[in-house]
Write a protein that holds these residues in place. Sequence first.
Motif, PDB file in Angstrom:
ATOM      1  N   GLY A 123      25.080  16.652  51.457  1.00 37.33           N
ATOM      2  CA  GLY A 123      26.136  15.390  51.201  1.00 37.33           C
ATOM      3  C   GLY A 123      26.724  15.221  49.819  1.00 37.33           C
ATOM      4  N   SER A 124      26.274  16.617  48.842  1.00 40.06           N
ATOM      5  CA  SER A 124      26.603  16.507  47.344  1.00 40.06           C
ATOM      6  C   SER A 124      28.006  16.833  47.334  1.00 40.06           C
ATOM      7  N   GLU A 125      28.810  17.144  48.179  1.00 39.66           N
ATOM      8  CA  GLU A 125      30.220  17.420  47.975  1.00 39.66           C
ATOM      9  C   GLU A 125      30.983  16.117  48.715  1.00 39.66           C
ATOM     10  N   ASP A 126      30.173  15.040  49.036  1.00 37.91           N
ATOM     11  CA  ASP A 126      30.990  13.990  49.864  1.00 37.91           C
ATOM     12  C   ASP A 126      31.563  13.178  48.938  1.00 37.91           C
ATOM     13  N   SER A 127      32.893  13.340  49.094  1.00 40.96           N
ATOM     14  CA  SER A 127      34.095  12.585  48.266  1.00 40.96           C
ATOM     15  C   SER A 127      34.150  11.088  48.725  1.00 40.96           C
ATOM     16  N   GLY A 128      33.630  10.628  49.851  1.00 40.65           N
ATOM     17  CA  GLY A 128      33.929   9.412  50.633  1.00 40.65           C
ATOM     18  C   GLY A 128      35.055   9.537  51.491  1.00 40.65           C
ATOM     19  N   LYS A 129      35.821  10.571  51.444  1.00 37.09           N
ATOM     20  CA  LYS A 129      36.902  10.796  52.370  1.00 37.09           C
ATOM     21  C   LYS A 129      36.447  10.964  53.853  1.00 37.09           C
ATOM     22  N   LYS A 130      37.200  10.530  54.637  1.00 33.90           N
ATOM     23  CA  LYS A 130      36.848  10.654  56.114  1.00 33.90           C
ATOM     24  C   LYS A 130      36.913  12.397  56.298  1.00 33.90           C
ATOM     25  N   LEU A 131      35.753  12.732  57.149  1.00 42.32           N
ATOM     26  CA  LEU A 131      35.699  14.138  57.286  1.00 42.32           C
ATOM     27  C   LEU A 131      36.148  14.451  58.504  1.00 42.32           C
ATOM     28  N   LEU A 132      37.213  15.441  58.670  1.00 39.88           N
ATOM     29  CA  LEU A 132      37.820  15.778  59.833  1.00 39.88           C
ATOM     30  C   LEU A 132      37.076  16.785  60.719  1.00 39.88           C
ATOM     31  N   GLY A 133      36.548  17.793  59.610  1.00 39.83           N
ATOM     32  CA  GLY A 133      35.712  18.848  60.050  1.00 39.83           C
ATOM     33  C   GLY A 133      35.493  19.789  59.033  1.00 39.83           C
ATOM     34  N   ALA A 134      34.583  20.849  59.554  1.00 42.02           N
ATOM     35  CA  ALA A 134      34.303  21.829  58.679  1.00 42.02           C
ATOM     36  C   ALA A 134      34.378  23.224  59.425  1.00 42.02           C
ATOM     37  N   VAL A 135      34.831  24.261  58.691  1.00 41.21           N
ATOM     38  CA  VAL A 135      34.481  25.599  59.092  1.00 41.21           C
ATOM     39  C   VAL A 135      33.476  26.563  58.528  1.00 41.21           C
ATOM     40  N   LEU A 136      32.450  26.853  59.265  1.00 39.64           N
ATOM     41  CA  LEU A 136      31.348  27.385  58.611  1.00 39.64           C
ATOM     42  C   LEU A 136      31.238  28.795  58.951  1.00 39.64           C
ATOM     43  N   ALA A 137      30.703  29.552  58.236  1.00 36.85           N
ATOM     44  CA  ALA A 137      30.731  31.064  58.211  1.00 36.85           C
ATOM     45  C   ALA A 137      29.497  31.546  58.878  1.00 36.85           C
ATOM     46  N   HIS A 138      29.406  32.305  59.755  1.00 33.44           N
ATOM     47  CA  HIS A 138      28.149  32.469  60.614  1.00 33.44           C
ATOM     48  C   HIS A 138      27.302  33.376  59.873  1.00 33.44           C
ATOM     49  N   THR A 139      28.069  34.557  59.349  1.00 30.80           N
ATOM     50  CA  THR A 139      27.651  35.374  58.352  1.00 30.80           C
ATOM     51  C   THR A 139      28.525  35.518  57.285  1.00 30.80           C
ATOM     52  N   THR A 140      28.211  35.466  55.915  1.00 30.51           N
ATOM     53  CA  THR A 140      29.200  35.048  55.046  1.00 30.51           C
ATOM     54  C   THR A 140      29.995  36.565  54.683  1.00 30.51           C
ATOM     55  N   THR A 141      31.008  36.528  53.897  1.00 35.87           N
ATOM     56  CA  THR A 141      31.587  37.446  53.555  1.00 35.87           C
ATOM     57  C   THR A 141      30.852  38.426  52.645  1.00 35.87           C
ATOM     58  N   ARG A 142      29.875  38.105  52.109  1.00 37.51           N
ATOM     59  CA  ARG A 142      29.059  38.801  51.155  1.00 37.51           C
ATOM     60  C   ARG A 142      27.580  39.259  52.026  1.00 37.51           C
ATOM     61  N   GLY A 143      27.626  38.741  53.212  1.00 30.88           N
ATOM     62  CA  GLY A 143      26.619  39.315  54.088  1.00 30.88           C
ATOM     63  C   GLY A 143      25.548  38.504  54.473  1.00 30.88           C
ATOM     64  N   ALA A 144      25.427  37.201  53.911  1.00 27.53           N
ATOM     65  CA  ALA A 144      24.155  36.505  54.249  1.00 27.53           C
ATOM     66  C   ALA A 144      23.965  35.764  55.706  1.00 27.53           C
TER      67      ALA A 144
END
Length: 996
Positions: free
Chosen positions: A212-233
Amino acid sequence: MTRRRDVPHVPFVLRHIGATGDYQNPVLRALGLHELEDLAAAVVPTGLPVLPPGEHGAPSAAGGLSEPEAIEALRSLASLNDPHIEMIGRGYHPTHTPAVIARDVLGNPAWTTAYTPYQAEISQGRLEAQLLFQTLISDLTGLPVACASLLDEATAVAEAVLLMARAARTTTGGAVLLDSGLHPQCLEVALARCRALGIHALTAEPAAIEDGSEDSGKKLLGAVLAHTTTRGAIQDLDGPIAAVHRRGGLVAVDADPLALALLKEPGAAGADIAVGSAQRLGVPLFFGGPHPGFMAVSDKLRRQIPGRIVGVSRDSEGHEAFRLALQTREQHIRREKATSNICTAQALLAVVAAFYAVHHGPEGLRRIADHAHAQAARIAAGVLDAGLAVEHENFFDTLSVITPGGAEQAVARAEERGYNLRLLDADHVGLSTNETTTDEDIAAVLEALTGRRPAEPEPDNARVFPLPHALRRESAFLTHPAFHVHRCEPALVRYLRRLADRDLALDRTMIPLGSCTLKLNAAVESALWLTPELAGIHPYAPSSQTHGWRRLLTQLSERLATLSGYDRVSLQPASGAQGELAGLLAIKHYLHEMGEDRRNLCLVPASAHGTNAASAAGAGLAVKTVATAPDGSIDIEDLKATLAEHGDRLAAIMLTYPSTHGVFEPQVTEVTRLVHEAGGQVYIDGANLNALAGLLRPGDLGGDVSHLNLHKTFAVPHGGGGPGVGPVAVKKHLAPYLPAGPSGSPAPEEADADHDFHGSPVMGARFGSAGVMPLAWSYLALMDDVDLRRATLSAIANANYLSRQLQDCFPTLYSGPGGLVAHECILDLRELTARSGVTAEDVAKRLIDYGFHAPTLSFPVAGTLMVEPTESEPLEELDRFVTAMRSIRGEIDEIIAGRIAVEDSALRRSPHTLDQVASDDWDRPYSRRRAAFPEPSLVRDKYFPPVSRIDNAWGDRHLTCICPAPEDVEAATGPLRSTATGSTARPTAVLTAEEK
Ligand SMILES: *Cc1c(COP(=O)(O)O)cnc(C)c1O
């Protein structure tokens, strides 16, 4: 190049145009013309800037090569490329396209030249193949509803974000988080789409989302997450997904389909949406595209998904049958309220990926995934042995190798050895392994990274770098028999043939579809597109390796600019709709630079193609409809009133020319002048360029921007619903705002056609669907400007011929000067419907019994058929169509005369299957022969549709959009045969042996 003069070849134009010379005379006679060229003066309204006819035989600026010359010219361009072994990753990976799929699908006109499956009864084969793709995606992602493809991975990420805003019913009322580990091009494309719509989007790390450290208090519509990252993790997403859900947002996961064979699927982690690209499942790199983007969603989001969905329904006999489902979400019905502007997508490539899965099965996919992982592990071990380190030890196929200060040299050393790696930054080299990575590749890459070649091949180190236990996949996938029973090649060849035989494509019949221009896709044009010098190149390969590609693409853009009357062309958009979006975004940015941000209104005529309104909405413009006058043209008085009222807010008008009514409207230049005077820009939809090429240019009519469709006018086949290319052409003032390549694309050189474009990318690759552009390039290499004009006039002549021959049976709704239509005509059935009850749909379905693909049904006017024969159809085919239509008119007259009730007629009960006409109980008031062979010539070459008329509404009420299990089909429809796979049970013996 030097021209070969050994054999005098018949000019290609005479192969491309169906009726020339004596064969065209009956067409011209029917129109009262002496010469084809006379048509130009007759059909184009006076006062419009018609191009001069050009001298026959005069050397023209470009084109006019013979077939062998064109192949040779393309080969020499291809030879300027320098293919390396591609390990750059970023969502694009080398793959082996199984030869049987390359030959029997990509090289087979039965698959490539089919149209989008709107006429479901003649499309059961490709619908089944696309259903297989949806099943593949649904299984891999663990989410129940998949669409039949999107344009690429980056646009799929963008579509996921738009879906979240739609589901929350707000664009500006909340924020969207994008995982900073997504591929840079996905971030860039998605962020640009968000900016256009005012959606607040920002990048964040999953850890910050979870705590939650990025939480700006704005309503969250959603998030797009990387299953594996572009650098490989490999990322553990359970925590971040739960955190987003707690805050009321939706979660999309961008995943690599091969990784999903081994790693926990997004559905199991609780995701609502999964997106990605199925390219590495058998689709060549193609210098960036065409590639099948995918999306799957949870059941509750099924009405929000963009793109086409194939669903299962039943026909009039209760048999299982496929058709497009939930179409009320789509642009052609919903216009600016559609779930997206996507029309043409990537059907053919989705079909390739599906058959790749059929060919390999689940254990094959796991084997390939294991191989990619094991090869990456070998490289990681070699890196560690040499005293270097990798950034992440939890990887699938992608490594970020830490090379303090040495990354640039390492990448250069690899390039010298014939390998492309990815320069992440000064201290990190990225690389991705794949299906094709050999032990020799590993040794060479290690040598480039560490400066010395390993003495021995690296042992299998998958055990040293195991996939994290908690993140392994536990569920089975591809359990449907279709992915098990076609493993040996004879079975697969026959399966492909069986499916193709269920369909009508251009290799069997004309496809007289108004607005879609299904013309000849000549074999010579696709002679080289799969050659590795073209198809084997990564979109982010260094410029020094892509001279041939860029020269080809520059030649193509310049020729398209000249033909359309514009200054500059971007080839990036992968469909007409995407071209519209890019063009409208260019207008918006231009207006912004001019300090005219208040201009946010886009006028769209009532008759416009659905993508126009949907694209305007996607560009963040307000859509206002302009009325159509009784004669089908734009209502000038209504336009003037609108301009008087809203002129200061006007951003643009979108016109189609010739109009979607199939007419050259005389007042087009007045419309463009009025809009310019009001301070607006003019967007001319150029999808109908087949009526203009060589004759008129949209740029000369007052257009500031147009998109063209290479998959219509420029002979790229439709592929059953894509690939497409929608180049966007602009006047000088808009050029700076055309889409540039995503960051990390090699910097354009001065000679590149896109060198000074600065707009945000609309696709993940700089040249979009580059892979099919050699086909359009070839068409233009074969046809000079005189040939193109001749093709255009022939297309117009053929449309007028059909209109005249059918005038007494099915009157043409709109015509222009001299009673002439443009390249298509709308046959008005409404009066006949009122008198007989026979609908345009009945006629469309009855045409199947005659072996025809139906014309466009009820667009742009309900209750009509729009016919576009194109220049490629020979006279016999035109006459065959006329005969069928006249015969159908005879059947309608019998109903009008009261001899048969419409409900009992062959029209209403069409199309007829073999099963029906061979049935032991035939109780219909017309004969079996009348049903099956309404024309004597059909006796020899009869096409029987595999299903009878399909119940669309039933399928939407009982949505099934993955391959139904054979048991379920039996349960739902009674003891009827399933057409899906021709098999009955899952071969469990095979599975238990390999599935663990
Ligand atoms: C085909 C067409 C489009 C859309 O093109 P896609 O490639 O399918 O997105 C737009 N306008 C008109 C007039 C068309 O015929």
